[in-house]
Design a protein around this motif. Sequence first.
Motif, PDB file in Angstrom:
ATOM      1  N   GLY A   1       0.806  -1.218   0.000  1.00 36.62           N
ATOM      2  CA  GLY A   1       0.000   0.000   0.000  1.00 36.62           C
ATOM      3  C   GLY A   1       0.832   1.258   0.000  1.00 36.62           C
ATOM      4  N   TRP A   2       0.186   2.322  -0.425  1.00 39.32           N
ATOM      5  CA  TRP A   2       0.744   3.667  -0.314  1.00 39.32           C
ATOM      6  C   TRP A   2      -0.087   4.428   0.713  1.00 39.32           C
ATOM      7  N   PHE A   3       0.608   5.220   1.507  1.00 43.25           N
ATOM      8  CA  PHE A   3      -0.008   6.027   2.533  1.00 43.25           C
ATOM      9  C   PHE A   3       0.599   7.420   2.454  1.00 43.25           C
ATOM     10  N   ARG A   4      -0.062   8.396   3.055  1.00 43.89           N
ATOM     11  CA  ARG A   4       0.507   9.741   3.044  1.00 43.89           C
ATOM     12  C   ARG A   4       0.178  10.457   4.345  1.00 43.89           C
ATOM     13  N   GLN A   5       1.006  11.433   4.658  1.00 48.88           N
ATOM     14  CA  GLN A   5       0.804  12.230   5.862  1.00 48.88           C
ATOM     15  C   GLN A   5       1.091  13.683   5.552  1.00 48.88           C
ATOM     16  N   ALA A   6       0.061  14.496   5.646  1.00 53.21           N
ATOM     17  CA  ALA A   6       0.194  15.934   5.447  1.00 53.21           C
ATOM     18  C   ALA A   6       0.563  16.587   6.781  1.00 53.21           C
ATOM     19  N   PRO A   7       1.139  17.770   6.736  1.00 52.05           N
ATOM     20  CA  PRO A   7       1.535  18.453   7.979  1.00 52.05           C
ATOM     21  C   PRO A   7       0.353  18.611   8.931  1.00 52.05           C
ATOM     22  N   GLY A   8       0.551  18.209  10.166  1.00 50.48           N
ATOM     23  CA  GLY A   8      -0.483  18.356  11.176  1.00 50.48           C
ATOM     24  C   GLY A   8      -1.615  17.357  11.078  1.00 50.48           C
ATOM     25  N   MET A   9      -1.499  16.409  10.161  1.00 49.70           N
ATOM     26  CA  MET A   9      -2.571  15.441   9.947  1.00 49.70           C
ATOM     27  C   MET A   9      -2.068  14.040  10.277  1.00 49.70           C
ATOM     28  N   GLU A  10      -3.010  13.125  10.474  1.00 50.35           N
ATOM     29  CA  GLU A  10      -2.645  11.733  10.667  1.00 50.35           C
ATOM     30  C   GLU A  10      -2.315  11.084   9.323  1.00 50.35           C
ATOM     31  N   ARG A  11      -1.524  10.049   9.398  1.00 47.28           N
ATOM     32  CA  ARG A  11      -1.214   9.303   8.194  1.00 47.28           C
ATOM     33  C   ARG A  11      -2.483   8.632   7.679  1.00 47.28           C
ATOM     34  N   GLU A  12      -2.667   8.658   6.354  1.00 46.72           N
ATOM     35  CA  GLU A  12      -3.887   8.100   5.782  1.00 46.72           C
ATOM     36  C   GLU A  12      -3.580   7.163   4.633  1.00 46.72           C
ATOM     37  N   PHE A  13      -4.503   6.280   4.396  1.00 48.23           N
ATOM     38  CA  PHE A  13      -4.401   5.325   3.302  1.00 48.23           C
ATOM     39  C   PHE A  13      -4.629   6.025   1.967  1.00 48.23           C
ATOM     40  N   VAL A  14      -3.861   5.625   0.960  1.00 46.72           N
ATOM     41  CA  VAL A  14      -4.020   6.168  -0.393  1.00 46.72           C
ATOM     42  C   VAL A  14      -4.469   5.086  -1.368  1.00 46.72           C
ATOM     43  N   ALA A  15      -3.705   4.010  -1.440  1.00 45.42           N
ATOM     44  CA  ALA A  15      -4.006   2.959  -2.412  1.00 45.42           C
ATOM     45  C   ALA A  15      -3.325   1.670  -1.994  1.00 45.42           C
ATOM     46  N   ALA A  16      -3.865   0.555  -2.469  1.00 42.35           N
ATOM     47  CA  ALA A  16      -3.272  -0.745  -2.180  1.00 42.35           C
ATOM     48  C   ALA A  16      -3.454  -1.671  -3.361  1.00 42.35           C
ATOM     49  N   VAL A  17      -2.551  -2.637  -3.444  1.00 45.76           N
ATOM     50  CA  VAL A  17      -2.635  -3.661  -4.494  1.00 45.76           C
ATOM     51  C   VAL A  17      -2.292  -5.007  -3.868  1.00 45.76           C
ATOM     52  N   THR A  18      -3.121  -6.012  -4.124  1.00 48.47           N
ATOM     53  CA  THR A  18      -2.861  -7.345  -3.590  1.00 48.47           C
ATOM     54  C   THR A  18      -1.779  -8.035  -4.397  1.00 48.47           C
ATOM     55  N   TRP A  19      -1.358  -9.187  -3.936  1.00 49.04           N
ATOM     56  CA  TRP A  19      -0.328  -9.922  -4.648  1.00 49.04           C
ATOM     57  C   TRP A  19      -0.803 -10.309  -6.046  1.00 49.04           C
ATOM     58  N   SER A  20      -2.121 -10.475  -6.214  1.00 48.35           N
ATOM     59  CA  SER A  20      -2.660 -10.877  -7.513  1.00 48.35           C
ATOM     60  C   SER A  20      -3.052  -9.692  -8.391  1.00 48.35           C
ATOM     61  N   GLY A  21      -2.929  -8.476  -7.863  1.00 46.33           N
ATOM     62  CA  GLY A  21      -3.184  -7.308  -8.693  1.00 46.33           C
ATOM     63  C   GLY A  21      -4.492  -6.581  -8.441  1.00 46.33           C
ATOM     64  N   THR A  22      -5.285  -7.019  -7.477  1.00 50.47           N
ATOM     65  CA  THR A  22      -6.516  -6.303  -7.147  1.00 50.47           C
ATOM     66  C   THR A  22      -6.167  -4.991  -6.458  1.00 50.47           C
ATOM     67  N   LYS A  23      -6.805  -3.905  -6.918  1.00 49.71           N
ATOM     68  CA  LYS A  23      -6.439  -2.573  -6.443  1.00 49.71           C
ATOM     69  C   LYS A  23      -7.593  -1.895  -5.706  1.00 49.71           C
ATOM     70  N   THR A  24      -7.257  -1.132  -4.687  1.00 50.91           N
ATOM     71  CA  THR A  24      -8.241  -0.314  -3.979  1.00 50.91           C
ATOM     72  C   THR A  24      -7.657   1.080  -3.783  1.00 50.91           C
ATOM     73  N   TYR A  25      -8.534   2.070  -3.725  1.00 48.67           N
ATOM     74  CA  TYR A  25      -8.124   3.463  -3.611  1.00 48.67           C
ATOM     75  C   TYR A  25      -8.982   4.196  -2.590  1.00 48.67           C
ATOM     76  N   SER A  26      -8.407   5.226  -2.000  1.00 45.96           N
ATOM     77  CA  SER A  26      -9.219   6.107  -1.179  1.00 45.96           C
ATOM     78  C   SER A  26     -10.095   6.944  -2.095  1.00 45.96           C
ATOM     79  N   ASP A  27     -11.191   7.431  -1.563  1.00 40.43           N
ATOM     80  CA  ASP A  27     -12.105   8.233  -2.369  1.00 40.43           C
ATOM     81  C   ASP A  27     -11.428   9.479  -2.908  1.00 40.43           C
ATOM     82  N   SER A  28     -10.487  10.022  -2.157  1.00 41.73           N
ATOM     83  CA  SER A  28      -9.868  11.289  -2.548  1.00 41.73           C
ATOM     84  C   SER A  28      -8.936  11.167  -3.752  1.00 41.73           C
TER      85      SER A  28
END
Length: 113
Positions: free
Chosen positions: A33-60
């Motif tokens: 997965g990819w995650f991100r953290q903006a200044p003053g904010m908590e770290r958040e989920f961005v996107a993920a990919v399974t070993w087989s290639g299934t992908k999920t994304y945050s709404d943003s």
Amino acid sequence: QLQASGGGLVQAGGSLRLSCAASGRTFSSYAMGWFRQAPGMEREFVAAVTWSGTKTYSDSVRGRFTISRDNAKNSVYLQMNSLKPEDTAVYYCNLYPYDSEMWGQGTQVTVSS
């Protein structure tokens, strides 16, 4: 063991491609997965990919970002298009769900308006 790179300064509407290189062991059987953290904010989920290639994304980021992986290179990528100032953050790669002991230094992405 997980090193993110490829960040930088880009204007709104621009693109960047982040890379995550894994070392020390093979991650091909893990969801990543990819995650991100903006200044003053908590770290958040961005996107993920399974070993087989299934992908999920945050709404943003859905529809603008694309996660991919190359198991032969033990690497994960994040193609970011149509970047917005609110995408400004330090971006990290990790397992998905994340392993708290696997956070690397991250890579800074700054989007100017």
